[in-house]
Design an enzyme around this catalytic site. Sequence first.
Site, PDB file in Angstrom:
ATOM      1  N   ASP A 264      26.717 -31.016  16.437  1.00  0.00           N
ATOM      2  CA  ASP A 264      27.922 -30.060  17.180  1.00  0.00           C
ATOM      3  C   ASP A 264      27.752 -30.550  18.619  1.00  0.00           C
ATOM      4  OD1 ASP A 264      29.850 -28.511  17.941  1.00  0.00           O
ATOM      5  OD2 ASP A 264      29.133 -26.744  17.036  1.00  0.00           O
TER       6      ASP A 264
HETATM    7  C1  NOJ Z   1      32.054 -26.993  19.405  1.00  0.00           C
HETATM    8  C2  NOJ Z   1      32.073 -26.041  18.234  1.00  0.00           C
HETATM    9  O1  NOJ Z   1      30.863 -25.394  17.719  1.00  0.00           O
HETATM   10  C3  NOJ Z   1      32.619 -26.995  16.851  1.00  0.00           C
HETATM   11  O2  NOJ Z   1      33.031 -26.126  15.824  1.00  0.00           O
HETATM   12  C4  NOJ Z   1      33.791 -27.938  17.096  1.00  0.00           C
HETATM   13  O3  NOJ Z   1      34.177 -28.737  16.103  1.00  0.00           O
HETATM   14  C5  NOJ Z   1      33.146 -28.843  18.411  1.00  0.00           C
HETATM   15  N1  NOJ Z   1      32.681 -28.125  19.589  1.00  0.00           N
HETATM   16  C6  NOJ Z   1      34.267 -29.840  18.728  1.00  0.00           C
HETATM   17  O4  NOJ Z   1      35.092 -29.521  19.578  1.00  0.00           O
END
Ligand code: NOJ
Length: 705
Positions: A264
Amino acid sequence: METNKLKEILATLTVAEKVGQLAQVTPDFFGKSGEITGPMAQWSMSEEQLYQIGSVLGTHRAEEVQKIQTEYLAHSRHKIPLLFMADVIHGYETIFPIPLAMAASFDPLLIEKTAAAAATEAAAEGIHVTFSPMADYVKDPRWGRVLESNGEDPRLSKVLTESYVKGYQGTDLAKNPQHVAACVKHFIGYGAAEGGRDYNTVDISDVEMYQNYLPAFQGAIDQDVKLVMTSFNSLRGIPVTGNKELVTTVLRQHLDFDGVLISDWAAVAELINHRVAADRKEAAAKAFKATVDIDMMTDSYLQELAKIVAEEDALAQLDEAVWRVLKLKNDLGLFENPYRGMDTKVDTTSLKQLSYQAAIQSAVLLKNEQVLPLKTTENILLVGSKAVTKDVLGAWSWIGDPEKATSLADGMSTRFPQLEVLTVEEASDRSLISTALQKADKVVIAVGETSEEAGEAASRADLHLTDSEKELIEVIHQQKAAAILVTFSGRPLILTDVADKVAAIITAWFLGTETGSALAALLSGAENFSGHLPMSFPRSVGQLPYSYQEMSTGRPQTQANQQEKYTSRYLDEENGPLYPFGHGLSYSEFSFSQLTLSQQQLTEGQTLTVQVTVTNTSQTAGFVLPQLYFQDEVTEVIRPKLELLKWQQVFLAAGEATTITFEIAATELAYVHADLHRRTDPGRFRLFLAKSARELVAESVFEIV
Ligand code: NOJ
């Protein structure tokens, strides 16, 4: 491209180029020449490194992708196309209801269609990968990200997760560039953040993880999902992104995932904040050993991985990671066409229709004391913070334009000629609202969350309506007006203190582009309600986390022992929710027969056939959702008193009856045992036909021998 050819490409790459494939940047890294500024400067990244990068996150438009890809291919030595990724969660430009709302449809086919439609719009703008679906198991609406979930039932969530993957990916990504690769997230346990506070620590048992958290991921992997994202959280003391043991044994071996694993956002470098890594090098080493292939949005891999690979003699492992990324690019057909998808024709009109249909199926009628549907000839007053706002799209709608959405007032004004709308300011003026109420036959009160108050980093400790919203409801209640409460939210709210003050309640979630037109059609009876809660609406925050799948305890509270002290209960609150999982009313009324079972006993390899006759006893055509729950009477590890097993959406004309059939394989009654194996035990099982997890309408037993 043939596998051999792809292998040849891998063999020609330098270590630096291989590392580049595992790094990701935002679009603003490109288009600069000469002096290095902005994010690139912060990352101390050279121009050479930029043209070795593997993927880009967050472009908006095809022209942007075209420009970056062209520039990249002109400068890169190896000419491996860039991969473009984005969060396409509930639509790209045409916004569908939030995933939690769509789960209320209990309709896997609808979700597959909306995912395919979202893929089409995204692919046309040059996107190759979406960071969706979110398969997190959830039971705490304090956590804002329940908005992106499929609700609290692991079986429903698994089925819907599979639908998202099917819809996004289609059958062959290389041949069908209007589809995109899906990334199921967040592996694993993110929904169990302590206190419902986003990014917080998680501690769940293995049995719990295998039983409830993994099945939806398994479903996605069985549908050949191309990517998995690791979660931000720690699990039993170790952040998942750096947990080699967990990722390799559970994700890679048990779930048999051999695709791309992406961290993430910044989760690799955040291992330092977790204090399990002293610096970026240690963080990168931990993530790399946990087989995290792509470092989303930090330069940890970019700066450190080459050193780690040299010191630890890990070239073979580097090759494996790069191979997974190259294979994904090849599966997408990028080597043949780096501009894949951009010539996709998007039929905006049919997408809008689908968004409308999805909104119709997602809204849930929680209560109706004969005030709905509204007659178009009635004098309707519309008030509340959500009456005129176009903030109806929901958290993940960064490309969706709120101005193109229909507000509740927009939608209602086309159906109700006598509509009067009061702004929040006007409604706070007592004399103005009194006059308006005297004139009105019925009043629609639209309240709830803004899109900023639900989603990522939007945890809340209090889930009640605001004081001013409650005051407005009270004023209207005092004047004895027939009130319909329409709540907007990304999560179950606590409505215990207002539910008795209104005659009807509609959960409108965030329904997307067609919010107003869909709600107006439902309010008027032009459309019928068919949504059912995918997540319980609790009575009180103190009950959280809560799921209808309450485990059996040693001291259960029963009908008979309500007054006893030493039972599992609260002194100041009921145990159950205000509105249970599966609850949802319609303008139609239905009756159910008893259950007919094909046999009373079955062996492990057999299938049980269960039949029930459902009758629409009303004058209104509508959809009914018979829900089949079960209970395994005696188990090795404790199990819920009630578990959803099957459901079916059936349309019945006024007065119509039909017999529906559920096929139940004995293997579907399996659970995870103490040895972490999922299997079915012999013994007695109870089956319940239900309108919701609380309203059981028929019961039967059978035995597995
Ligand atoms: C953080 C989020 O937790 C995740 O779900 C998302 O896909 C990513 N950022 C990318 O933006």
